[in-house]
Write an enzyme that holds these catalytic residues in place. Structure first.
Site, PDB file in Angstrom:
ATOM      1  N   GLY A  24       0.773  -1.214   0.087  1.00 43.86           N
ATOM      2  CA  GLY A  24       0.154  -0.007   0.076  1.00 43.86           C
ATOM      3  C   GLY A  24       0.952   1.458  -0.001  1.00 43.86           C
ATOM      4  O   GLY A  24       0.223   2.256   0.125  1.00 43.86           O
ATOM      5  N   ASN A  26       1.786   3.218  -2.502  1.00 45.59           N
ATOM      6  CA  ASN A  26       0.813   3.794  -3.422  1.00 45.59           C
ATOM      7  C   ASN A  26      -0.446   4.364  -3.105  1.00 45.59           C
ATOM      8  O   ASN A  26      -0.710   5.492  -3.261  1.00 45.59           O
ATOM      9  CB  ASN A  26       0.736   3.014  -4.921  1.00 45.59           C
ATOM     10  CG  ASN A  26       1.834   3.085  -6.029  1.00 45.59           C
ATOM     11  OD1 ASN A  26       2.266   4.153  -6.345  1.00 45.59           O
ATOM     12  ND2 ASN A  26       2.488   1.963  -5.785  1.00 45.59           N
ATOM     13  N   MET A 101      -3.353  -7.278  -7.506  1.00 44.32           N
ATOM     14  CA  MET A 101      -2.794  -8.223  -8.793  1.00 44.32           C
ATOM     15  C   MET A 101      -3.536  -9.493  -9.004  1.00 44.32           C
ATOM     16  O   MET A 101      -3.295 -10.409  -9.135  1.00 44.32           O
ATOM     17  CB  MET A 101      -1.666  -8.939  -7.667  1.00 44.32           C
ATOM     18  CG  MET A 101      -0.652  -7.912  -7.082  1.00 44.32           C
ATOM     19  SD  MET A 101       0.176  -6.954  -8.233  1.00 44.32           S
ATOM     20  CE  MET A 101       1.606  -7.973  -8.811  1.00 44.32           C
ATOM     21  N   ARG A 102      -4.898  -8.780  -9.240  1.00 44.22           N
ATOM     22  CA  ARG A 102      -6.024  -9.811  -9.933  1.00 44.22           C
ATOM     23  C   ARG A 102      -6.076  -9.042 -11.348  1.00 44.22           C
ATOM     24  O   ARG A 102      -6.235  -7.938 -11.663  1.00 44.22           O
ATOM     25  CB  ARG A 102      -7.191  -9.777  -9.329  1.00 44.22           C
ATOM     26  CG  ARG A 102      -6.961 -10.423  -7.799  1.00 44.22           C
ATOM     27  CD  ARG A 102      -6.725 -11.972  -7.918  1.00 44.22           C
ATOM     28  NE  ARG A 102      -6.276 -12.298  -6.653  1.00 44.22           N
ATOM     29  CZ  ARG A 102      -5.740 -13.661  -6.623  1.00 44.22           C
ATOM     30  NH1 ARG A 102      -5.472 -14.507  -7.586  1.00 44.22           N
ATOM     31  NH2 ARG A 102      -5.429 -14.091  -5.378  1.00 44.22           N
ATOM     32  N   ASN A 118      -4.400   1.725 -13.788  1.00 48.22           N
ATOM     33  CA  ASN A 118      -3.513   0.887 -13.206  1.00 48.22           C
ATOM     34  C   ASN A 118      -2.047   1.529 -13.193  1.00 48.22           C
ATOM     35  O   ASN A 118      -1.709   2.210 -14.229  1.00 48.22           O
ATOM     36  CB  ASN A 118      -3.413  -0.259 -13.964  1.00 48.22           C
ATOM     37  CG  ASN A 118      -2.507  -1.394 -13.200  1.00 48.22           C
ATOM     38  OD1 ASN A 118      -2.368  -1.648 -12.131  1.00 48.22           O
ATOM     39  ND2 ASN A 118      -1.585  -2.331 -14.042  1.00 48.22           N
ATOM     40  N   HIS A 120       2.158   0.350 -13.089  1.00 47.19           N
ATOM     41  CA  HIS A 120       2.883  -0.806 -13.260  1.00 47.19           C
ATOM     42  C   HIS A 120       4.294  -0.440 -13.448  1.00 47.19           C
ATOM     43  O   HIS A 120       4.845   0.422 -14.062  1.00 47.19           O
ATOM     44  CB  HIS A 120       2.244  -1.420 -14.589  1.00 47.19           C
ATOM     45  CG  HIS A 120       3.058  -2.750 -14.740  1.00 47.19           C
ATOM     46  ND1 HIS A 120       2.883  -3.864 -14.098  1.00 47.19           N
ATOM     47  CD2 HIS A 120       4.103  -3.097 -15.822  1.00 47.19           C
ATOM     48  CE1 HIS A 120       3.592  -5.041 -14.620  1.00 47.19           C
ATOM     49  NE2 HIS A 120       4.494  -4.452 -15.544  1.00 47.19           N
TER      50      HIS A 120
HETATM   51  C1  GAR Z   1       3.540  -1.423  -7.376  1.00 46.08           C
HETATM   52  O1  GAR Z   1       5.050  -1.401  -7.523  1.00 46.08           O
HETATM   53  C2  GAR Z   1       2.877  -1.629  -8.679  1.00 46.08           C
HETATM   54  O2  GAR Z   1       3.583  -1.101  -9.611  1.00 46.08           O
HETATM   55  C3  GAR Z   1       2.705  -3.033  -8.791  1.00 46.08           C
HETATM   56  O3  GAR Z   1       2.536  -3.384  -7.456  1.00 46.08           O
HETATM   57  C4  GAR Z   1       3.333  -2.796  -6.487  1.00 46.08           C
HETATM   58  C5  GAR Z   1       2.491  -2.472  -5.195  1.00 46.08           C
HETATM   59  O4  GAR Z   1       3.168  -1.819  -4.342  1.00 46.08           O
HETATM   60  N1  GAR Z   1       1.619  -3.121  -9.709  1.00 46.08           N
HETATM   61  C6  GAR Z   1       1.979  -4.221 -10.553  1.00 46.08           C
HETATM   62  O5  GAR Z   1       3.046  -4.975 -10.594  1.00 46.08           O
HETATM   63  C7  GAR Z   1       0.700  -4.602 -11.441  1.00 46.08           C
HETATM   64  N2  GAR Z   1       0.876  -5.445 -12.489  1.00 46.08           N
HETATM   65  P1  GAR Z   1       2.568  -0.995  -3.243  1.00 46.08           P
HETATM   66  O6  GAR Z   1       1.526  -1.892  -2.556  1.00 46.08           O
HETATM   67  O7  GAR Z   1       3.603  -0.675  -2.147  1.00 46.08           O
HETATM   68  O8  GAR Z   1       1.860   0.273  -3.531  1.00 46.08           O
END
Ligand code: GAR
Length: 210
Positions: A24, A26, A101-102, A118, A120
């Site tokens: 979390g 982000n 992640m779904r 999203n 990424h």
């Molecule tokens: C982030 O780096 C995001 O870009 C990635 O998950 C992480 C979550 O971090 N998302 C993906 O890989 C989507 N395919 P967080 O929980 O610390 O925000």
């Protein structure tokens, strides 16, 4: 004179939801951007597919409504409907996937056409999927980055809204590279959300009588 009842009704064009599965960081960046006015909107709810995801605790610490709709692999469609119903109950006009992640299908996406975003950790279309950082390291690229994009039903796919490159250094590990990608995500994602919220009077998404 303004109508005091109408004034209290939630305005979906000013409200967004965050969907997240993990730690979390982000979500925290988005909550901070709302708190300091960078994002002129309400963060209406945080929903996770993981019952004990740390992101839910981080949301609650900030006084945000936080709910889990645990993933059900035996009833994917039912799960997506419950997820969409939970989010819709918060009257939002934008959904932000922040480490969610779904894969979402049209069962969910068709409820908010063109309004699911999203973040990424790669320069899409390079390295889609759950381990973009590890995949970039394994491929030996010297540049990776961050993409924010509109979501379609493919994995980490859809029109790009923002991208920023980040160099991969010779000694980088997953930890060191992620530590340089995260600040970029934390800046780029709120910027895009602010922009999309600023576009809420777009003729394609009318929100007020003209
Ligand atoms: C982030 O780096 C995001 O870009 C990635 O998950 C992480 C979550 O971090 N998302 C993906 O890989 C989507 N395919 P967080 O929980 O610390 O925000």
């Amino acid at each position: 004179m303004s109508d005091p009842v109408a004034a209290r009704e939630p305005d979906p064009s000013r409200r967004f939801a965050v969907l997240a599965s993990g730690s979390g960081t982000n979500l925290v960046a988005l909550a901070d951007a709302v708190a300091d006015g960078t994002v002129d909107a309400d963060l209406a709810c945080v929903v996770s597919d993981v019952a004990d995801a740390p992101v839910l605790e981080r949301a609650r610490e900030r006084g945000l409504p936080a709910r889990a709709v645990p993933f059900d692999r035996d009833d994917r469609t039912g799960w997506e409907r419950r997820l969409a119903d939970e989010v819709a109950g918060h009257d939002v006009g934008l959904i932000v996937l922040a480490g969610f992640m779904r894969i979402l299908s049209p069962v969910f996406l068709d409820r908010w056409p063109g309004r699911v975003v999203n973040v990424h950790p790669s320069l899409l279309p390079a390295f889609p999927g759950a381990d973009a950082v590890g995949d970039a390291l394994a491929a030996g690229v010297t540049t990776t980055g961050v993409t924010v994009h509109l979501v379609d039903e493919l994995v980490d796919h859809g029109p790009v809204l923002a991208q920023e490159a980040v160099p991969v250094l010779p000694d980088d590990t997953r930890t060191t590279l992620l530590a340089r990608l995260h600040p970029v995500e934390h800046r780029l994602l709120p910027q895009v959300v602010a922009r999309l919220m600023g576009e809420r009077d777009d003729p394609a998404h009318p929100t007020s009588p003209s």
